[in-house]
Structures are given as C-alpha cells and as structure tokens.
Design a protein around this motif. Structure first.
Motif, PDB file in Angstrom:
ATOM      1  N   VAL A 165      -2.726  -0.448  -4.287  1.00 30.54           N
ATOM      2  CA  VAL A 165      -3.471  -0.119  -3.072  1.00 30.54           C
ATOM      3  C   VAL A 165      -4.695  -1.022  -2.929  1.00 30.54           C
ATOM      4  CG1 VAL A 165      -4.784   1.675  -1.889  1.00 30.54           C
ATOM      5  CG2 VAL A 165      -2.666   2.272  -3.074  1.00 30.54           C
ATOM      6  N   LEU A 170       0.844   4.248  -2.869  1.00 25.98           N
ATOM      7  CA  LEU A 170       0.593   5.664  -2.597  1.00 25.98           C
ATOM      8  C   LEU A 170       1.730   6.536  -3.123  1.00 25.98           C
ATOM      9  CD1 LEU A 170      -0.868   5.433   1.025  1.00 25.98           C
ATOM     10  CD2 LEU A 170      -2.110   5.912  -1.092  1.00 25.98           C
ATOM     11  N   ALA A 206       0.820  -1.209   0.000  1.00 26.22           N
ATOM     12  CA  ALA A 206       0.000   0.000   0.000  1.00 26.22           C
ATOM     13  C   ALA A 206       0.855   1.260   0.000  1.00 26.22           C
ATOM     14  CB  ALA A 206      -0.926  -0.001   1.218  1.00 26.22           C
ATOM     15  N   SER A 207       1.926   1.253   0.776  1.00 29.67           N
ATOM     16  CA  SER A 207       2.800   2.434   0.821  1.00 29.67           C
ATOM     17  C   SER A 207       3.464   2.671  -0.524  1.00 29.67           C
ATOM     18  CB  SER A 207       3.861   2.257   1.909  1.00 29.67           C
ATOM     19  OG  SER A 207       4.713   1.158   1.619  1.00 29.67           O
ATOM     20  N   LEU A 252       1.441   6.824  -6.796  1.00 29.82           N
ATOM     21  CA  LEU A 252       0.326   7.692  -7.161  1.00 29.82           C
ATOM     22  C   LEU A 252       0.752   9.161  -7.138  1.00 29.82           C
ATOM     23  CD1 LEU A 252      -2.640   7.798  -7.946  1.00 29.82           C
ATOM     24  CD2 LEU A 252      -3.228   7.900  -5.513  1.00 29.82           C
TER      25      LEU A 252
END
Length: 207
Positions: free
Chosen positions: A196, A84, A80-81, A87
């Motif tokens: 994510v 991000l 997830a990190s 993104l």
C-alpha cells in the motif's frame, strides 16, 4: 543457442520472480492457512494454488496491459488493492480466525488455495507488474522462451516448497503450526502495508 533462448533474460526473470514470490517464505504462510487440513488436503491446496498463480501470471503477461487500459486501472491501484486484501488475511491469521474458517466442517467457505494463497499472495501485484514489464521488453522468440521458462521454473520451486510443507508440519505439530501462523500473519501484514505504501508513493509521483 541465443536465437532460441536468451539466458540472460531467463536468469533475470527467474531471479526477479523468485525474490518477489519467495518460495521459502510461503511455507509458514501456507502452513498457517492450511493448518486445519489433512496432508492430502494440503497437497491438493498446494496444487490448486500453483495452478491459480500460474494462470493469473500468464493471463496478465498476455493480456494484462490491455485489460488494465480498457478498465482504466493503473498499476498502483492494482498494487494497493492487493495490499489491502493481504492485510485482511493477515488480521485473520493474527486473530486465529483463519484456523476456524479452514476446518473441514466449513467446506462451504472460501477455498484458501484460490484466495488468498493463489492470488494475491503468490500471484500478487509485484509478480504481475514484474511479468508485464518483462513482456514489454520482449523483442524476439528467444526473449519469450526465456520469460516462459523463468515463470515455469519459479512455479516449480513454489510447488516444491509447499509440497514439503507436510514434513515441516509433522515436525512442528499443531501447536508449532499455530505459532508459525501468528508469525506469518505479522509478516504478511508488513508485506501488505509495504504494498500500500509503494502504491501511495507511486500515486504521489504520478500526480
């Protein structure tokens, strides 16, 4: 030969990492991140990105599980990190901020060859997790040799794809590179959202 090298493991490692790290797919993103650089600077950025990616992959292959366990970090959290962070980079590519920050006069800024190109774009959560899984499956020297050769082979392909990005840049010119960077930003945003989403799904399943 099977005592020295497991050909099946080698093929599996190479194909898996090749698909995840996607050497051909890195070309437009690499051009977008290095659009304001000269040919020599772009070559140096390619070398730095490959060395960083290789170092990260090897480090996590050897010590990744122990590090994540020590810091109480799950693989979905790492994924997830990374998503991000990608993104944020995608938004800069889409808005054109990446080109301005990559100007030679901004040499004091972040080196895009290290972040986000080296990691998490090349050595991202997917490649890290896949490598750690292969390491956990290794049972003998032949498996370790296959994993090592697979990792090296994919990084050679990555270097070749970025090394010849200069040729593509000469064909596309600056306007074509800007167009490619916008497309790359869109693709990178999709990759980030997928990372994510996969992480959220893993969190839900674990709960």
């Amino acid at each position: 030969m099977s005592d020295i090298l497991d050909a099946r493991m080698l093929a599996e490692v190479f194909v898996t990492l090749f698909v995840i790290m996607d050497p051909p797919g890195t070309v437009p993103i690499f051009l977008g991140l290095t659009g304001a650089m000269t040919g020599r600077q772009r070559n140096r950025a390619a070398r730095q990105a490959i060395l960083v990616a290789f170092g990260v992959i090897v480090s996590f292959a050897l010590f990744g599980q122990q590090l994540l366990s020590y810091m109480h970090i799950s693989l979905p959290a790492l994924q997830a990190s990374g998503g991000l962070l990608l993104l944020l980079v995608a938004m800069e590519l889409l808005t054109g901020k990446m080109e301005s920050s990559a100007q030679p006069s901004g040499a004091t800024g972040v080196n895009v060859a290290l972040v986000p190109l080296g990691t998490p774009l090349l050595a991202g959560p997917g490649a890290i997790v896949a490598t750690m899984v292969f390491v956990q499956r290794a049972e003998n020297v032949a498996d370790w040799v296959a994993i090592a050769l697979g990792i090296v082979g994919v990084h050679v392909c990555l270097w070749l794809s970025m090394r010849f990005a200069n040729v593509i840049h000469r064909v596309l010119k600056d306007s074509g590179t800007i167009l490619i960077s916008r497309i790359a930003g869109l693709l990178l945003a999709a990759i980030a959202v997928q990372l994510v989403a996969d992480a959220v799904r893993a969190f839900i399943q674990a709960g």
